[in-house]
Design a protein around this motif. Structure first.
Motif, PDB file in Angstrom:
ATOM      1  N   THR A   1       0.836  -1.201   0.000  1.00 60.28           N
ATOM      2  CA  THR A   1       0.000   0.000   0.000  1.00 60.28           C
ATOM      3  C   THR A   1       0.872   1.253   0.000  1.00 60.28           C
ATOM      4  N   VAL A   2       0.600   2.146  -0.938  1.00 60.74           N
ATOM      5  CA  VAL A   2       1.359   3.396  -1.018  1.00 60.74           C
ATOM      6  C   VAL A   2       0.509   4.599  -0.594  1.00 60.74           C
ATOM      7  N   LEU A   3      -0.811   4.444  -0.684  1.00 56.09           N
ATOM      8  CA  LEU A   3      -1.727   5.537  -0.350  1.00 56.09           C
ATOM      9  C   LEU A   3      -2.996   4.935   0.227  1.00 56.09           C
ATOM     10  N   SER A   4      -3.530   5.551   1.270  1.00 50.24           N
ATOM     11  CA  SER A   4      -4.783   5.072   1.842  1.00 50.24           C
ATOM     12  C   SER A   4      -5.568   6.242   2.403  1.00 50.24           C
ATOM     13  N   THR A   5      -6.866   6.060   2.517  1.00 51.35           N
ATOM     14  CA  THR A   5      -7.719   7.077   3.139  1.00 51.35           C
ATOM     15  C   THR A   5      -8.526   6.422   4.242  1.00 51.35           C
TER      16      THR A   5
ATOM     17  N   LYS B   1      -7.547   1.633   0.164  1.00 52.88           N
ATOM     18  CA  LYS B   1      -6.095   1.482   0.108  1.00 52.88           C
ATOM     19  C   LYS B   1      -5.697   1.217  -1.337  1.00 52.88           C
ATOM     20  N   PHE B   2      -4.539   1.766  -1.739  1.00 54.36           N
ATOM     21  CA  PHE B   2      -4.099   1.638  -3.126  1.00 54.36           C
ATOM     22  C   PHE B   2      -2.737   0.957  -3.184  1.00 54.36           C
ATOM     23  N   ALA B   3      -2.649  -0.044  -4.042  1.00 52.42           N
ATOM     24  CA  ALA B   3      -1.437  -0.842  -4.161  1.00 52.42           C
ATOM     25  C   ALA B   3      -0.446  -0.190  -5.118  1.00 52.42           C
TER      26      ALA B   3
ATOM     27  N   LEU C   1      -0.979   4.029 -20.270  1.00 51.41           N
ATOM     28  CA  LEU C   1      -1.158   3.830 -18.829  1.00 51.41           C
ATOM     29  C   LEU C   1      -0.673   2.449 -18.401  1.00 51.41           C
ATOM     30  N   LEU C   2      -0.910   1.443 -19.223  1.00 50.99           N
ATOM     31  CA  LEU C   2      -0.457   0.094 -18.882  1.00 50.99           C
ATOM     32  C   LEU C   2       1.066   0.023 -18.798  1.00 50.99           C
ATOM     33  N   LYS C   3       1.746   0.806 -19.617  1.00 47.89           N
ATOM     34  CA  LYS C   3       3.208   0.856 -19.552  1.00 47.89           C
ATOM     35  C   LYS C   3       3.674   1.686 -18.353  1.00 47.89           C
ATOM     36  N   LEU C   4       2.958   2.760 -18.074  1.00 47.39           N
ATOM     37  CA  LEU C   4       3.360   3.654 -16.999  1.00 47.39           C
ATOM     38  C   LEU C   4       3.257   3.003 -15.619  1.00 47.39           C
ATOM     39  N   LYS C   5       2.385   2.030 -15.465  1.00 48.13           N
ATOM     40  CA  LYS C   5       2.215   1.446 -14.132  1.00 48.13           C
ATOM     41  C   LYS C   5       3.472   0.710 -13.658  1.00 48.13           C
ATOM     42  N   ARG C   6       4.404   0.462 -14.554  1.00 47.67           N
ATOM     43  CA  ARG C   6       5.671  -0.131 -14.119  1.00 47.67           C
ATOM     44  C   ARG C   6       6.435   0.828 -13.215  1.00 47.67           C
ATOM     45  N   ASP C   7       6.188   2.126 -13.386  1.00 50.98           N
ATOM     46  CA  ASP C   7       6.911   3.141 -12.615  1.00 50.98           C
ATOM     47  C   ASP C   7       6.025   3.962 -11.686  1.00 50.98           C
ATOM     48  N   TYR C   8       4.709   3.884 -11.878  1.00 45.41           N
ATOM     49  CA  TYR C   8       3.806   4.745 -11.111  1.00 45.41           C
ATOM     50  C   TYR C   8       2.612   3.949 -10.594  1.00 45.41           C
ATOM     51  N   THR C   9       2.064   4.427  -9.488  1.00 48.00           N
ATOM     52  CA  THR C   9       0.775   3.935  -9.007  1.00 48.00           C
ATOM     53  C   THR C   9      -0.288   4.826  -9.634  1.00 48.00           C
ATOM     54  N   ILE C  10      -1.286   4.232 -10.271  1.00 48.75           N
ATOM     55  CA  ILE C  10      -2.257   5.000 -11.046  1.00 48.75           C
ATOM     56  C   ILE C  10      -3.662   4.806 -10.478  1.00 48.75           C
TER      57      ILE C  10
END
Length: 274
Positions: A28-32, A51-53, A213-222
């Protein structure tokens, strides 16, 4: 972890089904926690607990006015001047909803791309370099490197590499939206928030955006708000369903679309809602 709560929804389904991501490979990198948003005295968002993975795509879906965009904008405090937001927004152990937080530095780490492309009235190059210069990066070689890398990550470099001095306002809708993504990732965020980024795009541009976006998720949480059910099913690992200002169901995307646990969710994803 499974969480089930009773929620009053004025005659709608009363229980929630929230299955929070728990994957050692994607922590988890971000949660509310207990997030509420008020516009004046009107409460627009109730009980926003998610929660966001890391390095995964999470889709936020639901009917218009359900609270999904309000929730998304709260994650990097875009609602500060227009709403009252209570509760905790935990980013890597820091509650970014606290007054002492440097909002501008936080937004560098939690970037946002809006519904309609909003390139600056500057060249393609300067759309990306502008914020970098404000942050003190003035070396031309370094700027060139970041501009190229960002445009490559946004799958736009090959289309514009010979026209970097051209006005960004001349780009097509799909190109302009990918430029806005490039502009956001040039600042090296950790998380990308996208509010219906394909709503104004044609099917070809939408497909190109999804591939990006599918490529970007290798480096970012979206985290992406979308009204397009097929888009959520195609690109996300997790999906949260919002209705009447509440998160009613949160699970893996495959479960949300094939075996939803809440009747309202089932009605929505099957097109029988309303």
């Amino acid at each position: 972890m499974f969480v089930s709560n009773d929620v009053k929804t004025d005659g709608a389904m009363k229980d929630r089904h929230l299955v929070m991501p728990h994957d050692p490979e994607h922590p988890t990198v971000l949660s509310t926690e207990d997030l509420h948003v008020f516009y004046g005295k009107s409460e627009a968002l109730f009980e926003g607990d998610l929660k966001f993975a890391q390095n995964q795509i999470t889709a936020l879906i639901g009917p218009s006015g359900s609270g999904k965009s309000t929730y998304l904008r709260s994650l990097n405090r875009m609602n500060d001047r227009i709403a009252t937001v209570t509760g905790r927004i935990m980013y890597r152990g820091v509650d970014v909803n606290q007054p002492a937080v440097d909002v501008y530095e936080m937004r560098r780490r939690i970037g946002m791309v809006f519904q309609r492309p909003n390139p600056f009235a500057k060249s393609i190059y300067d759309n990306i370099a502008f914020a970098l210069r404000l942050r003190g990066i003035t070396d031309k070689h370094r700027l060139d490197e970041i501009v190229e890398q960002s445009l490559r990550q946004a799958a736009l470099w090959d289309q514009v590499k010979d026209e970097l001095g051209k006005s960004a306002l001349a780009l097509s809708g799909g190109q302009a939206q990918r430029l806005c993504i490039a502009r956001a990732i040039a600042l090296k965020p950790d998380i990308l928030l996208l509010d219906e980024p394909a709503s104004a795009l044609d099917p070809v541009s939408t497909s190109q955006l999804e591939d990006t976006l599918l490529k970007l998720k290798r480096d970012y949480t979206i985290i992406i708000v979308t009204h397009n059910m097929q888009q959520a099913a195609r690109i996300s690992e997790y999906t949260a369903f919002f209705n009447q200002g509440r998160v009613l169901e949160y699970d893996t995307t495959s479960h949300i679309f094939t075996n939803p646990q809440v009747q309202v969710t089932s009605d929505y994803v099957s097109g029988n809602f309303g």
